[in-house]
Design a protein around this motif. Sequence first.
Motif, PDB file in Angstrom:
ATOM      1  N   PHE A  32      48.066  50.685  65.343  1.00 26.76           N
ATOM      2  CA  PHE A  32      47.330  50.441  64.102  1.00 26.76           C
ATOM      3  C   PHE A  32      47.830  49.229  63.321  1.00 26.76           C
ATOM      4  CE2 PHE A  32      46.464  51.093  59.599  1.00 26.76           C
ATOM      5  CZ  PHE A  32      45.097  51.316  59.608  1.00 26.76           C
ATOM      6  N   PRO A  33      49.134  49.090  63.032  1.00 28.24           N
ATOM      7  CA  PRO A  33      49.566  47.917  62.247  1.00 28.24           C
ATOM      8  C   PRO A  33      49.280  46.592  62.950  1.00 28.24           C
ATOM      9  CG  PRO A  33      51.278  49.599  62.290  1.00 28.24           C
ATOM     10  CD  PRO A  33      50.259  50.002  63.302  1.00 28.24           C
ATOM     11  N   VAL A  34      49.393  46.578  64.277  1.00 30.67           N
ATOM     12  CA  VAL A  34      49.115  45.344  65.024  1.00 30.67           C
ATOM     13  C   VAL A  34      47.630  45.009  64.941  1.00 30.67           C
ATOM     14  CG1 VAL A  34      49.221  44.228  67.285  1.00 30.67           C
ATOM     15  CG2 VAL A  34      51.058  45.775  66.566  1.00 30.67           C
ATOM     16  N   LYS A  35      46.791  46.017  65.109  1.00 29.55           N
ATOM     17  CA  LYS A  35      45.348  45.792  64.986  1.00 29.55           C
ATOM     18  C   LYS A  35      44.981  45.337  63.582  1.00 29.55           C
ATOM     19  CE  LYS A  35      43.671  49.735  66.291  1.00 29.55           C
ATOM     20  NZ  LYS A  35      42.614  50.737  66.606  1.00 29.55           N
ATOM     21  N   LEU A  36      45.661  45.900  62.594  1.00 31.79           N
ATOM     22  CA  LEU A  36      45.363  45.539  61.207  1.00 31.79           C
ATOM     23  C   LEU A  36      45.644  44.064  60.948  1.00 31.79           C
ATOM     24  CD1 LEU A  36      44.512  46.554  58.408  1.00 31.79           C
ATOM     25  CD2 LEU A  36      46.912  47.110  57.971  1.00 31.79           C
ATOM     26  N   ILE A  37      46.693  43.540  61.573  1.00 32.52           N
ATOM     27  CA  ILE A  37      47.049  42.135  61.370  1.00 32.52           C
ATOM     28  C   ILE A  37      46.113  41.207  62.141  1.00 32.52           C
ATOM     29  CG2 ILE A  37      48.832  40.391  61.737  1.00 32.52           C
ATOM     30  CD1 ILE A  37      50.910  42.602  61.374  1.00 32.52           C
ATOM     31  N   PHE A  38      45.915  41.507  63.413  1.00 30.34           N
ATOM     32  CA  PHE A  38      45.219  40.563  64.283  1.00 30.34           C
ATOM     33  C   PHE A  38      43.726  40.850  64.448  1.00 30.34           C
ATOM     34  CE2 PHE A  38      49.686  40.445  65.690  1.00 30.34           C
ATOM     35  CZ  PHE A  38      49.927  39.092  65.530  1.00 30.34           C
ATOM     36  N   ARG A  39      43.314  42.089  64.170  1.00 32.06           N
ATOM     37  CA  ARG A  39      41.892  42.434  64.270  1.00 32.06           C
ATOM     38  C   ARG A  39      41.480  43.264  63.055  1.00 32.06           C
ATOM     39  NH1 ARG A  39      40.892  45.632  69.352  1.00 32.06           N
ATOM     40  NH2 ARG A  39      43.097  46.178  69.252  1.00 32.06           N
ATOM     41  N   PRO A  40      41.590  42.674  61.872  1.00 34.33           N
ATOM     42  CA  PRO A  40      41.322  43.461  60.662  1.00 34.33           C
ATOM     43  C   PRO A  40      39.892  43.983  60.577  1.00 34.33           C
ATOM     44  CG  PRO A  40      41.520  41.124  60.137  1.00 34.33           C
ATOM     45  CD  PRO A  40      41.964  41.285  61.550  1.00 34.33           C
ATOM     46  N   THR A  41      38.931  43.172  60.991  1.00 30.78           N
ATOM     47  CA  THR A  41      37.538  43.611  60.894  1.00 30.78           C
ATOM     48  C   THR A  41      37.294  44.842  61.763  1.00 30.78           C
ATOM     49  OG1 THR A  41      36.795  41.351  60.435  1.00 30.78           O
ATOM     50  CG2 THR A  41      35.139  42.926  61.197  1.00 30.78           C
ATOM     51  N   ASP A  42      37.821  44.822  62.993  1.00 33.94           N
ATOM     52  CA  ASP A  42      37.669  45.984  63.873  1.00 33.94           C
ATOM     53  C   ASP A  42      38.371  47.206  63.287  1.00 33.94           C
ATOM     54  OD1 ASP A  42      36.291  44.373  65.600  1.00 33.94           O
ATOM     55  OD2 ASP A  42      37.980  44.042  66.965  1.00 33.94           O
ATOM     56  N   THR A  43      39.547  46.980  62.709  1.00 31.31           N
ATOM     57  CA  THR A  43      40.307  48.090  62.134  1.00 31.31           C
ATOM     58  C   THR A  43      39.566  48.715  60.963  1.00 31.31           C
ATOM     59  OG1 THR A  43      42.366  46.974  62.754  1.00 31.31           O
ATOM     60  CG2 THR A  43      42.524  48.757  61.147  1.00 31.31           C
ATOM     61  N   PHE A  44      39.037  47.883  60.080  1.00 28.58           N
ATOM     62  CA  PHE A  44      38.327  48.408  58.915  1.00 28.58           C
ATOM     63  C   PHE A  44      36.993  49.039  59.318  1.00 28.58           C
ATOM     64  CE2 PHE A  44      40.767  44.925  56.592  1.00 28.58           C
ATOM     65  CZ  PHE A  44      41.763  45.803  56.194  1.00 28.58           C
ATOM     66  N   THR A  45      36.388  48.528  60.369  1.00 31.23           N
ATOM     67  CA  THR A  45      35.153  49.144  60.862  1.00 31.23           C
ATOM     68  C   THR A  45      35.430  50.548  61.383  1.00 31.23           C
ATOM     69  OG1 THR A  45      34.214  46.987  61.437  1.00 31.23           O
ATOM     70  CG2 THR A  45      33.258  48.921  62.505  1.00 31.23           C
ATOM     71  N   GLU A  46      36.551  50.723  62.066  1.00 34.13           N
ATOM     72  CA  GLU A  46      36.927  52.056  62.540  1.00 34.13           C
ATOM     73  C   GLU A  46      37.193  52.997  61.370  1.00 34.13           C
ATOM     74  OE1 GLU A  46      40.189  51.753  65.206  1.00 34.13           O
ATOM     75  OE2 GLU A  46      39.039  50.726  66.766  1.00 34.13           O
ATOM     76  N   ILE A  47      37.824  52.482  60.319  1.00 30.92           N
ATOM     77  CA  ILE A  47      38.044  53.308  59.127  1.00 30.92           C
ATOM     78  C   ILE A  47      36.700  53.693  58.511  1.00 30.92           C
ATOM     79  CG2 ILE A  47      38.962  53.317  56.776  1.00 30.92           C
ATOM     80  CD1 ILE A  47      41.240  51.546  57.732  1.00 30.92           C
ATOM     81  N   ALA A  48      35.784  52.739  58.439  1.00 30.53           N
ATOM     82  CA  ALA A  48      34.471  53.003  57.852  1.00 30.53           C
ATOM     83  C   ALA A  48      33.699  54.053  58.640  1.00 30.53           C
ATOM     84  CB  ALA A  48      33.667  51.705  57.778  1.00 30.53           C
ATOM     85  N   ARG A  49      33.930  54.108  59.938  1.00 33.46           N
ATOM     86  CA  ARG A  49      33.223  55.073  60.790  1.00 33.46           C
ATOM     87  C   ARG A  49      33.944  56.414  60.876  1.00 33.46           C
ATOM     88  NH1 ARG A  49      31.654  50.864  65.735  1.00 33.46           N
ATOM     89  NH2 ARG A  49      30.039  49.720  64.567  1.00 33.46           N
ATOM     90  N   GLY A  50      35.038  56.551  60.144  1.00 33.04           N
ATOM     91  CA  GLY A  50      35.758  57.817  60.121  1.00 33.04           C
ATOM     92  C   GLY A  50      36.627  58.069  61.327  1.00 33.04           C
ATOM     93  N   ARG A  51      37.022  57.019  62.033  1.00 32.67           N
ATOM     94  CA  ARG A  51      37.822  57.178  63.244  1.00 32.67           C
ATOM     95  C   ARG A  51      39.322  57.050  62.992  1.00 32.67           C
ATOM     96  NH1 ARG A  51      34.190  53.278  67.240  1.00 32.67           N
ATOM     97  NH2 ARG A  51      32.261  54.534  67.170  1.00 32.67           N
ATOM     98  N   THR A  52      39.700  56.833  61.749  1.00 31.84           N
ATOM     99  CA  THR A  52      41.117  56.664  61.402  1.00 31.84           C
ATOM    100  C   THR A  52      41.531  57.761  60.433  1.00 31.84           C
ATOM    101  OG1 THR A  52      40.920  54.264  61.646  1.00 31.84           O
ATOM    102  CG2 THR A  52      42.834  55.086  60.441  1.00 31.84           C
ATOM    103  N   GLY A  53      42.616  58.442  60.753  1.00 31.00           N
ATOM    104  CA  GLY A  53      43.117  59.493  59.883  1.00 31.00           C
ATOM    105  C   GLY A  53      43.982  58.933  58.768  1.00 31.00           C
ATOM    106  N   TRP A  54      44.704  59.838  58.107  1.00 34.67           N
ATOM    107  CA  TRP A  54      45.539  59.448  56.973  1.00 34.67           C
ATOM    108  C   TRP A  54      46.968  59.104  57.375  1.00 34.67           C
ATOM    109  CZ3 TRP A  54      43.983  58.409  52.139  1.00 34.67           C
ATOM    110  CH2 TRP A  54      42.717  58.859  51.747  1.00 34.67           C
TER     111      TRP A  54
END
Length: 253
Positions: A6-28
Amino acid sequence: MLKDIFPVKLIFRPTDTFTEIARGRTGWAWPLGIYAAAAIASAALLAAAPPEFLAKAAGGLPPPAGGFTVYLLTGLPGGLAFAFFSCALLSGFASVLRSGRLMFRVPLPAAAAAVYAFFFVARYNAGAAGPAGWAAAACALGLAAWAALREPRAYLRLVKAFLSLSMFAAAASAAGAGALLAGTPDAYPAAEYFFSFLSVAWLVKAAMALTGLSAARAFAAAVPALLGAAAFAFSLLALGLVGPEVFHLLLLM
């Protein structure tokens, strides 16, 4: 694989990471873990740094009283409150900016945050917030609650994204530790400004992914939301609900 952490994706692929959060695929787990780690790093830096270093690095703010435990127990809930309030404002501002001509809508969130801030600066300088101050704060809190409760699921996903951005605060603390070891306090605020800029840029990306706004509209919602949350924190100081030492500590963290 490392690139899927997750932290690596957040740095290098932020749009994909936030899209996954928007779709409910990321927990707390990751957002809260990153936030807690950043708070621990910040509290540890404040506890380890001598007062002279903090005075120079913080632009004249008095070094906070207490130690690591006090800093952490103050910073953790304070930062969470800031995150939840910022996201509530961002959610509300996004609804205002979602349609209509941008040139007419953009000034509204910024103007609201500015008027609120200047009102409490004047009240603070006068030495008393008065009934009008309490009414203004209650109104701001009510509007934030309304914005959050309109779409609670989307709002909580926005909070997840916001907490994830604490990674930049952790990076700033690491840079501060380097400045402390090198004996260069002036480097610490420079690092904080740099990582704050990145944090705002990533917040705009998060707002785009989670609200569907364009880049310009997302920026116009995100920046006033941060300023509005900071203004609300200052209003709590003006109302006497937060002491000066606590307020200064939250600024440093």
